[in-house]
Design an enzyme around this catalytic site. Structure first.
Site, short mmCIF file in Angstrom:
data_model
loop_
_atom_site.label_atom_id
_atom_site.label_comp_id
_atom_site.label_asym_id
_atom_site.label_seq_id
_atom_site.Cartn_x
_atom_site.Cartn_y
_atom_site.Cartn_z
N LYS A 99 0.85 -1.19 0.00
CA LYS A 99 0.00 0.00 0.00
C LYS A 99 0.88 1.24 0.00
O LYS A 99 1.53 1.56 1.00
CB LYS A 99 -0.92 0.05 1.22
CG LYS A 99 -1.99 1.18 1.08
CD LYS A 99 -2.64 1.53 2.39
CE LYS A 99 -1.90 2.61 3.16
NZ LYS A 99 -1.91 3.95 2.46
N CYS B 73 13.31 11.27 6.94
CA CYS B 73 13.37 10.85 8.34
C CYS B 73 14.78 10.99 8.91
O CYS B 73 14.95 11.20 10.11
CB CYS B 73 12.88 9.41 8.48
SG CYS B 73 13.81 8.21 7.50
N GLU C 152 10.26 1.43 10.22
CA GLU C 152 11.24 2.51 10.09
C GLU C 152 10.47 3.80 10.26
O GLU C 152 9.63 4.14 9.41
CB GLU C 152 11.95 2.48 8.74
CG GLU C 152 13.01 3.57 8.64
CD GLU C 152 13.67 3.67 7.28
OE1 GLU C 152 14.27 4.72 7.00
OE2 GLU C 152 13.58 2.70 6.50
N GLU D 35 9.43 15.98 15.47
CA GLU D 35 9.83 15.89 14.06
C GLU D 35 8.96 16.83 13.24
O GLU D 35 7.74 16.69 13.19
CB GLU D 35 9.69 14.46 13.56
CG GLU D 35 10.20 14.29 12.13
CD GLU D 35 10.11 12.86 11.64
OE1 GLU D 35 11.05 12.41 10.96
OE2 GLU D 35 9.12 12.18 11.95
#
Length: 444
Positions: A187, A296, A262, A395
């Site tokens: 997906k 990231c 991750e 973040e």
């Protein structure tokens, strides 16, 4: 390959649908469509048909059948390698097409995406080679017994890919899965399905058996939830945000399914007084502003030693203001638009959050001027008063650098470790002892 890719190039589907057992799924009447937006113009370039639970179940069934009865898990590793090498070669043939679709969907400049496409093709080569090195073990330490271990394909994987580097990271998930004889349902993000859908088609054009890689599309709460909770799924791989990853791991734990994640980062990029400052400057700019800041592993907390901090930050701001913002289809563009409107507003919102915490705005902090349309933001940098500030702990995932000044290497290590994240870390120094100590003591 040409460096500049022009918008309007043919090959963009009017509607992206699921691909199950090697075939595109015809959209059912009354289904839900999501717009696919080109971030540079904010125009709809395609529609995405969301897969409901029934369509997800059909994809899992196809993957299940391909694993339980199909040829892929039963092939000799050399046979699988031959197909995976053809996949690599055909992806390279279609590199220009994939670059165009990825740029159209993400707004990432083409010169960055070329690296993603190179990595995508290399992923299939690399893991084909890794699969050929897998070996078992034999143990004879218990008298009268011979214990041996073999490595076998595990089953059907649910693979969920993010929107910030769709081809590079979706291909990583798929290649690691199928190279060892497993099958999967992939997906992609609902924001960025175009290039990934074409990649899955190319896998089949290269000779991958039907059902080995299936693709479903839609939002996480609809399609993603149906996928990870399906009883026919044996394992889960997810790349994306930490909040979503926590929910996926909880669901996987409920069903005792192995799950590989991750997730996000708030990585420390440590610059010491012993660094080659020009090289550190190059690295710091690349580390936070590459990929439009949406990565990231961005070096988003830049820790600079006090003795060189004023000089370094002044040069960083000077060069940041010269970064070329513009059309991501042009080879000279260094930063393009952010991926989607809600994300742009979220990143911009951190400017006021930073100010409320007492941070100083060094540069940027607003939408880029000169664009009638497009989700463009000026590359931004702030100086935070302390590592406890939200812009140091959360973040942001955009072209937004946060500076912190430290005095000693002990301070830098402590600050680097005061974070809920631990993905990666960086240090710039020409003192080898300093580098080795940081590599041991920073938890990343």
């Amino acid at each position: 390959m040409n460096d500049a890719i022009q918008p309007g190039r043919p090959g963009v589907p009017e509607r992206v649908t699921s691909l199950i057992a090697g075939e595109r799924v015809a959209p059912k009447p009354g289904g839900h469509d999501l717009p696919v937006i080109y971030p540079a113009t904010e125009q709809t370039v395609s529609l995405l048909r969301e897969a409901d639970a029934d369509e997800v179940a059909a994809a899992v069934l196809a993957a299940r059948d391909a694993f339980d009865r199909g040829p892929w898990p039963r092939m000799h590793v050399d046979e699988r390698k031959d197909i995976l090498y053809r996949v690599r070669d055909l992806l390279r043939v279609h590199a220009d097409e994939l670059v165009h679709l990825e740029c159209l969907n993400t707004g990432i400049p083409v010169h960055h995406i070329r690296g993603h496409v190179t990595r995508m093709a290399r992923n299939f080569e690399f893991f084909a080679e890794v699969a050929s090195t897998v070996s078992g073990e034999a143990y004879t330490q218990a008298k009268g017994y011979l214990t041996y271990v073999t490595r076998e394909p595990r089953g059907v994987a649910a693979l969920i890919a993010p929107w910030n580097a769709p081809l590079a990271l979706a291909s990583m998930r798929v290649a690691t899965c199928i190279s060892f004889g497993n099958t999967c349902v992939l997906k992609p993000s609902e924001y960025t399905p175009l290039a990934v859908a074409r990649m899955v088609e190319i896998l089949h054009e290269a000779g991958l058996p039907p059902g080995v890689v299936n693709m479903v599309n839609g939002r996480g709460a609809v399609t993603g939830s149906a996928l990870v909770s399906h009883p026919g799924i044996d394992m889960i791989g997810f790349t994306g945000g930490t909040h979503t990853g926590r929910a996926i791991m909880a669901a996987a734990g409920h069903d005792l399914k192995p799950c590989i994640l991750e997730l996000g980062g708030k990585s420390a990029n440590i610059v010491t007084e012993h660094a080659d400052l020009e090289r550190a400057l190059d690295g710091a700019l690349l580390g936070i502003y590459a990929n439009n800041g949406q990565q990231c592993l961005a070096g988003s907390r830049i820790l600079v030693q006090r003795s060189v901090s004023e000089q370094f930050m002044a040069r960083f701001v000077e060069r940041t203001r010269r970064i070329r913002i513009g059309d991501p289809m042009q080879a000279t563009t260094e930063i393009g638009p952010l991926c989607f409107a809600a994300h742009l507003e979220r990143v911009l919102g951190y400017v006021e959050i930073a100010k409320a915490d007492g941070a100083q705005l060094l540069t940027g902090g607003r939408r880029a001027s000169g664009f009638e349309h497009g989700l463009y933001m000026e590359p931004t940098a702030v100086l935070a008063p302390a590592n406890s500030a939200r812009v140091c702990q959360e973040e942001i995932f955009g072209p937004f650098a946060t500076f912190l000044v430290y005095d000693t290497i002990d301070d830098a290590i402590r600050i680097a470790n005061e974070s809920p994240f631990g993905l990666v870390s960086y240090i710039w120094s020409q003192d080898l002892g300093e580098v080795m100590r940081v590599s041991r003591e920073v938890r990343a």
